[in-house]
Scaffold this motif. Structure first.
Motif, short mmCIF file in Angstrom:
data_model
loop_
_atom_site.label_atom_id
_atom_site.label_comp_id
_atom_site.label_asym_id
_atom_site.label_seq_id
_atom_site.Cartn_x
_atom_site.Cartn_y
_atom_site.Cartn_z
N SER A 72 0.93 -1.25 0.10
CA SER A 72 -0.06 0.20 0.13
C SER A 72 0.96 1.17 -0.02
O SER A 72 0.58 2.12 -0.61
CB SER A 72 -0.79 -0.07 1.09
OG SER A 72 -1.85 -1.12 1.11
N ALA A 73 1.93 1.34 0.70
CA ALA A 73 2.71 2.40 0.94
C ALA A 73 3.31 2.83 -0.61
O ALA A 73 3.58 3.95 -0.85
CB ALA A 73 4.05 2.04 1.89
N ARG A 74 3.74 1.77 -1.27
CA ARG A 74 4.32 2.11 -2.65
C ARG A 74 3.53 2.56 -3.62
O ARG A 74 3.79 3.47 -4.42
CB ARG A 74 5.09 0.75 -3.20
CG ARG A 74 5.62 0.86 -4.46
CD ARG A 74 6.29 -0.34 -4.90
NE ARG A 74 7.56 -0.50 -4.18
CZ ARG A 74 8.74 0.25 -4.78
NH1 ARG A 74 8.82 1.00 -5.75
NH2 ARG A 74 9.87 -0.01 -3.97
N ILE A 75 2.19 2.09 -3.65
CA ILE A 75 1.32 2.34 -4.68
C ILE A 75 0.16 3.47 -4.38
O ILE A 75 -0.57 3.96 -5.07
CB ILE A 75 0.31 1.04 -5.25
CG1 ILE A 75 -0.50 0.70 -3.97
CG2 ILE A 75 1.00 -0.02 -5.44
CD1 ILE A 75 -1.55 -0.18 -4.35
N SER A 76 0.50 3.91 -3.01
CA SER A 76 -0.67 5.17 -2.54
C SER A 76 -0.43 6.31 -3.30
O SER A 76 -1.33 6.97 -3.64
CB SER A 76 -0.20 5.48 -1.09
OG SER A 76 1.06 5.91 -0.79
N ARG A 77 0.70 6.76 -3.82
CA ARG A 77 0.83 7.85 -4.67
C ARG A 77 0.38 7.65 -5.95
O ARG A 77 -0.17 8.54 -6.37
CB ARG A 77 2.70 8.06 -4.86
CG ARG A 77 3.00 9.51 -5.14
CD ARG A 77 4.31 9.67 -5.00
NE ARG A 77 4.92 11.06 -5.43
CZ ARG A 77 6.22 11.32 -5.47
NH1 ARG A 77 7.15 10.19 -5.08
NH2 ARG A 77 6.47 12.61 -5.75
N TYR A 78 0.50 6.65 -6.50
CA TYR A 78 -0.08 6.35 -7.98
C TYR A 78 -1.46 6.26 -7.74
O TYR A 78 -2.47 6.89 -8.58
CB TYR A 78 0.49 4.90 -8.21
CG TYR A 78 1.73 4.91 -8.62
CD1 TYR A 78 2.20 4.82 -9.74
CD2 TYR A 78 2.60 4.29 -7.73
CE1 TYR A 78 3.60 4.65 -10.33
CE2 TYR A 78 4.14 4.28 -7.84
CZ TYR A 78 4.47 4.38 -9.19
OH TYR A 78 5.93 4.07 -9.37
N THR A 84 -4.49 3.38 -11.48
CA THR A 84 -3.52 3.20 -10.36
C THR A 84 -2.59 2.05 -11.21
O THR A 84 -1.37 2.30 -11.24
CB THR A 84 -3.84 2.89 -9.22
OG1 THR A 84 -4.66 3.92 -8.62
CG2 THR A 84 -2.53 2.61 -8.28
N ILE A 85 -3.18 0.89 -11.64
CA ILE A 85 -2.52 -0.12 -11.89
C ILE A 85 -1.80 0.29 -13.48
O ILE A 85 -0.67 -0.10 -13.64
CB ILE A 85 -3.53 -1.43 -12.37
CG1 ILE A 85 -3.77 -1.91 -10.87
CG2 ILE A 85 -2.60 -2.64 -13.30
CD1 ILE A 85 -4.86 -3.12 -10.98
N LYS A 86 -2.50 1.09 -14.30
CA LYS A 86 -1.97 1.37 -15.43
C LYS A 86 -0.85 2.31 -15.36
O LYS A 86 0.01 2.32 -16.00
CB LYS A 86 -3.31 1.97 -16.47
CG LYS A 86 -4.16 1.07 -16.99
CD LYS A 86 -5.19 1.91 -17.88
CE LYS A 86 -6.37 0.90 -18.54
NZ LYS A 86 -7.44 1.54 -19.21
N LEU A 87 -1.09 3.18 -14.39
CA LEU A 87 0.02 4.32 -14.34
C LEU A 87 1.44 3.58 -13.66
O LEU A 87 2.47 3.92 -14.09
CB LEU A 87 -0.26 5.35 -13.17
CG LEU A 87 0.66 6.40 -12.86
CD1 LEU A 87 0.96 7.17 -14.11
CD2 LEU A 87 -0.01 7.28 -11.86
N TYR A 88 1.04 2.42 -12.73
CA TYR A 88 2.28 1.92 -12.18
C TYR A 88 3.16 1.26 -13.38
O TYR A 88 4.52 1.07 -13.28
CB TYR A 88 1.80 0.72 -11.00
CG TYR A 88 2.92 0.21 -10.45
CD1 TYR A 88 3.49 0.86 -9.22
CD2 TYR A 88 3.45 -0.82 -10.90
CE1 TYR A 88 4.43 0.48 -8.59
CE2 TYR A 88 4.28 -1.68 -10.03
CZ TYR A 88 4.98 -0.85 -8.95
OH TYR A 88 6.13 -1.44 -8.45
#
Length: 245
Positions: free
Chosen positions: A12-18, A29-33
């Protein structure tokens, strides 16, 4: 993949910004990552080419300057341990000794020995990180080397010198470290923004063209950076359209 699994595997910490930058859209979010990874990936061919050319050109210049093809080994007792690399900070009185280059050569030798590989200058040179080569353009080492590192750049613009080259090198080195550690390169704050990423791309092109104007043309067919940035920016565009339409 379900978003709950995505969040579990990547934290969660890594993807929260996305997630925030994507307007709390799980799909975006998944697409941006993935888009961030794609842009990072597209930098690797250019960075590899740049790093190989940089070290090879420096090796050529130093081989000529020292009159020694084994300079990287023999200068362990030369400029890498120059007395001037020990200095005192005026404000604190703390004495510091800069042995970065020496330590990097020693580390490379130890890795080769550990793996049963014969130590040669060529092996030591290929083992060095980008930081080793860029450090040669920092003020103190640059002065010790009597400005010879700048000789690799045969097509510098008028008025450009060590500082301008070093600024570009530092920008590229820092960025390289970020993508190697899978840090995001698609943000300004918590907004999708590739301004800094484009600036680093321009720095790589500048440095290559200053070495030889033909080099940017040589990499053109494998350079996918601009295309991948445009694809990533479509996620932002779709998000904005959703807000206003």
């Amino acid at each position: 993949m379900q978003f709950i699994k995505f969040k579990h595997y990547f934290s969660s910490a890594r993807i929260s910004r996305y997630y925030e930058a994507s307007g709390n859209s799980e799909q975006k979010t998944i697409k941006l990552y993935k888009a961030n990874l794609a842009v990072s990936k597209s930098f690797h061919p250019l960075l590899v080419i740049f790093e190989v050319i940089l070290r090879n050109r420096i090796n050529e210049v130093f081989t000529s300057y020292f009159g020694d093809p084994d300079w990287i080994l023999n200068q362990k007792k030369g400029f890498m341990v120059d007395p001037s690399l020990t200095y005192t900070y005026k404000k604190t009185g703390i004495v510091k000794t800069n042995r970065f280059l020496l330590n990097q050569v020693n580390l490379a030798e130890n890795r080769l020995i550990k793996n049963g590989i014969v130590i040669t200058s060529g092996k030591i040179i290929s083992e060095q990180t980008l930081g080793f080569w860029t450090d040669l353009f920092e003020v103190h080492h640059y002065k010790l080397l009597k400005g010879n590192p700048i000789k690799i750049f045969t097509s510098l613009p008028a008025g450009f010198g060590r500082k301008e080259v070093n600024d570009e090198l530092d920008k590229v080195r820092r960025f390289r470290n970020r993508i190697n550690h899978n840090e995001p390169i698609c943000f300004k704050g918590n907004t999708i923004d590739f301004t800094e990423t484009r600036e680093v791309y321009n720095s790589i092109i500048n440095l290559l063209s200053w070495i030889d104007p033909e080099l940017p043309k040589f990499i053109r067919d494998i350079d996918m950076i601009k295309q991948n940035i445009k694809k990533a920016e479509k996620i932002k565009l779709h998000f904005i359209q959703r807000l206003y339409y």
